[in-house]
Design a protein around this motif. Structure first.
Motif, short mmCIF file in Angstrom:
data_model
loop_
_atom_site.label_atom_id
_atom_site.label_comp_id
_atom_site.label_asym_id
_atom_site.label_seq_id
_atom_site.Cartn_x
_atom_site.Cartn_y
_atom_site.Cartn_z
N TYR A 73 0.81 -1.22 0.00
CA TYR A 73 0.00 0.00 0.00
C TYR A 73 0.84 1.27 0.00
O TYR A 73 0.65 2.15 -0.83
CB TYR A 73 -0.93 -0.02 1.22
N THR A 107 -12.43 -7.38 -5.22
CA THR A 107 -13.40 -7.28 -4.12
C THR A 107 -13.57 -5.82 -3.72
O THR A 107 -12.78 -4.96 -4.12
CB THR A 107 -12.89 -8.06 -2.90
N GLU A 108 -14.58 -5.55 -2.89
CA GLU A 108 -14.83 -4.19 -2.41
C GLU A 108 -13.63 -3.66 -1.62
O GLU A 108 -13.30 -2.48 -1.68
CB GLU A 108 -16.09 -4.17 -1.52
N VAL A 109 -12.99 -4.55 -0.85
CA VAL A 109 -11.84 -4.15 -0.03
C VAL A 109 -10.70 -3.68 -0.94
O VAL A 109 -10.06 -2.66 -0.68
CB VAL A 109 -11.37 -5.34 0.85
N GLU A 110 -10.47 -4.44 -2.02
CA GLU A 110 -9.40 -4.08 -2.96
C GLU A 110 -9.71 -2.77 -3.67
O GLU A 110 -8.82 -1.94 -3.91
CB GLU A 110 -9.18 -5.22 -3.95
N LYS A 111 -10.99 -2.57 -4.01
CA LYS A 111 -11.41 -1.30 -4.63
C LYS A 111 -11.14 -0.13 -3.69
O LYS A 111 -10.66 0.92 -4.08
CB LYS A 111 -12.91 -1.34 -4.96
N LYS A 112 -11.49 -0.35 -2.41
CA LYS A 112 -11.33 0.70 -1.38
C LYS A 112 -9.85 1.05 -1.24
O LYS A 112 -9.49 2.23 -1.09
CB LYS A 112 -11.89 0.18 -0.06
N ALA A 113 -8.97 0.04 -1.31
CA ALA A 113 -7.53 0.28 -1.19
C ALA A 113 -7.04 1.18 -2.32
O ALA A 113 -6.26 2.11 -2.10
CB ALA A 113 -6.78 -1.05 -1.21
N GLU A 115 -8.91 3.28 -4.09
CA GLU A 115 -9.53 4.60 -3.87
C GLU A 115 -8.75 5.40 -2.82
O GLU A 115 -8.42 6.57 -3.04
CB GLU A 115 -10.98 4.39 -3.41
N ASP A 116 -8.45 4.75 -1.69
CA ASP A 116 -7.72 5.44 -0.61
C ASP A 116 -6.33 5.88 -1.05
O ASP A 116 -5.90 7.00 -0.78
CB ASP A 116 -7.59 4.53 0.63
N GLU A 125 -11.47 13.86 -6.05
CA GLU A 125 -12.46 12.78 -6.00
C GLU A 125 -12.01 11.66 -6.91
O GLU A 125 -11.28 11.88 -7.87
CB GLU A 125 -13.87 13.28 -6.37
N ILE A 128 -13.97 4.82 -9.71
CA ILE A 128 -13.38 3.51 -10.03
C ILE A 128 -14.13 2.93 -11.22
O ILE A 128 -15.35 2.91 -11.24
CB ILE A 128 -13.49 2.56 -8.82
#
Length: 332
Positions: A73, A107-113, A115-116, A125, A128
Motif C-alpha cells: 500500500y 473485491t470491495e476491499v481491494e477497490k477501497k484500497a 480509492e484510498d 475525488e 473507479i
C-alpha cells in the motif's frame, strides 16, 4: 489551469496517465526501487525497471501491484503521487479528479484500497471503473448502444473478459493468467529444456521477439544468454518461435478456455451480436504473436486486436471521467 481530469491505468506491469485534452502523457513501468536500510525510494518507473534483478543486497526493486491488486500500500501511494505530479507538474491550484481502473474481479476491499491510495496521492475525488469497460471505450466502441461487444483485455497480471451492452457488463470473468505468466512459463521452459537459468527481463525479450501462441508459417529464432545450471557458467542458446509456442501453450489455452466459458454464459441475442461483430483484444498481452489466430481457431469467431492495445485502457479511463463530467452537467 484550475483543475485537471485524469485517467490512470493502474496496471501490474505499467502505469499510464491520461489527461483530458492531452491524451496519454505518461507511460512507465510500475516498479519501485528502494533502500532497505533507510527505507528511502531510490527510483520509480523505467529507471527502477532497469534495476530488476540487478541490485545489491540493500536495494530492492519491487512491483507494488500484483495481479492487478495493491500488494504494498505505502509504496503504491508514493508511486501514484510521483506519477501524478510528473504528469501534471507541481503547479496545481485545485486537486484533480481522477478515475482509476481495476480488474473486473476485484473485491470491495481491494477497490477501497485503490480509492484510498489515489486520494492520499492527491485526488479531489476518485471514480473507479472496471477494466473491460475502460478498454472498450478506449478501443472506440460505443458501449451505450444495446448491442453485444466482447472485450478480452490481457494485461500484465490479469486477463479480463467481458461482454458489454448498454454501458454495463453483462457477463464477465477475470483470471490471473496474463503477460507475467507468459514470462514465467518461458523461464520454466528454458530451465527444463535447456538447463538455462534466465531472468524475467530476458524472458520478456524472448516473448516480444520470438514469442508465439500459434504455429507460425515462418519460424523465427534468437540467441539467449543465461547461466548454465550444470556448469554454473554463462551460456548462449538459440530459441525458436516453435519452442515458445510450446512453452506458452498452457497459459494461452487457459485464456481461450476463459473466453469459451464467458461465451457459454452469454445471452443468445448478445451471442449473435458477438458472432457478427467479433472479439476485440486489448492490453499489452494481446500483442503476443498468433493470439488472434488461436482464439479464432478455437471459437470460430473473428478476432481482432485494437489499434493501440497498450493505451486502450488508459484512454478509456480518461474518457470515462469526461463521460461522467458530461453526465453530471446533464443532471444539473
Amino acid at each position: 489551469m484550475l483543475s485537471t481530469d485524469i485517467g490512470i491505468d493502474l496496471g501490474t506491469a505499467s502505469i499510464l496517465v491520461y489527461i483530458r485534452g492531452k491524451g496519454v502523457v505518461l507511460k512507465e513501468p510500475s516498479v519501485v526501487a528502494f533502500d532497505r536500510d533507510t527505507n528511502k525510494i531510490k527510483a520509480i518507473g523505467e529507471e527502477a525497471r532497469l534495476m530488476l534483478g540487478r541490485t545489491p543486497g540493500n536495494i530492492v526493486a519491487v512491483r507494488p501491484l500484483r495481479q492487478g491488486v495493491i500488494s504494498d500500500y505505502t509504496v503504491t501511494e508514493k508511486m501514484l503521487k510521483y506519477f501524478i505530479q510528473k504528469a501534471i507538474g507541481k503547479r496545481m491550484l485545485k486537486k484533480p479528479r481522477i478515475s482509476v481502473c481495476v480488474p473486473s474481479g476485484v473485491t470491495e476491499v481491494e477497490k477501497k484500497a485503490v480509492e484510498d491510495a489515489t486520494l492520499q496521492a492527491g485526488a479531489r475525488e476518485v471514480a473507479i471503473i472496471e477494466e473491460p469497460i475502460a478498454a472498450a471505450i478506449g478501443a472506440g466502441i460505443d458501449i451505450s448502444r444495446p448491442c453485444g461487444n466482447m472485450i478480452v483485455d490481457i494485461g500484465g497480471g490479469t486477463t479480463d473478459i467481458a461482454v458489454i451492452s448498454l454501458g454495463g457488463t453483462v457477463v464477465s470473468t477475470s483470471i490471473k493468467i496474463a503477460g507475467d505468466d507468459f514470462d514465467e512459463a518461458i523461464v520454466r521452459y528454458m530451465r527444463k529444456k535447456h538447463n538455462l537459468l534466465i531472468g524475467e527481463r530476458t524472458a520478456e525479450d524472448i516473448k516480444i521477439k520470438v514469442g508465439s501462441a500459434y504455429p507460425k508459417a515462418e519460424v523465427t529464432t534468437m540467441n539467449v544468454r543465461g547461466r548454465n545450471l550444470v556448469t554454473g557458467l554463462p551460456k548462449t542458446v538459440e530459441v525458436s518461435s516453435e519452442e515458445t509456442e510450446e512453452a506458452l501453450r498452457e497459459a494461452t489455452s487457459q485464456i481461450v478456455e476463459a473466453v469459451h466459458s464467458v461465451l457459454e454464459k452469454t445471452p443468445p441475442e448478445l451471442a449473435s451480436d458477438i458472432a457478427d461483430r467479433g472479439i476485440v483484444l486489448t492490453g499489452g498481452g494481446s500483442l503476443l504473436s498468433g493470439l488472434e489466430d488461436l482464439i479464432e481457431a478455437k471459437t470460430g469467431i473473428n478476432t481482432m486486436t485494437a489499434e493501440d492495445p497498450m493505451t486502450c485502457v488508459a484512454i478509456g479511463t480518461g474518457k470515462f471521467i469526461e463521460f461522467l463530467a458530461g453526465y453530471r452537467d446533464e443532471v444539473k
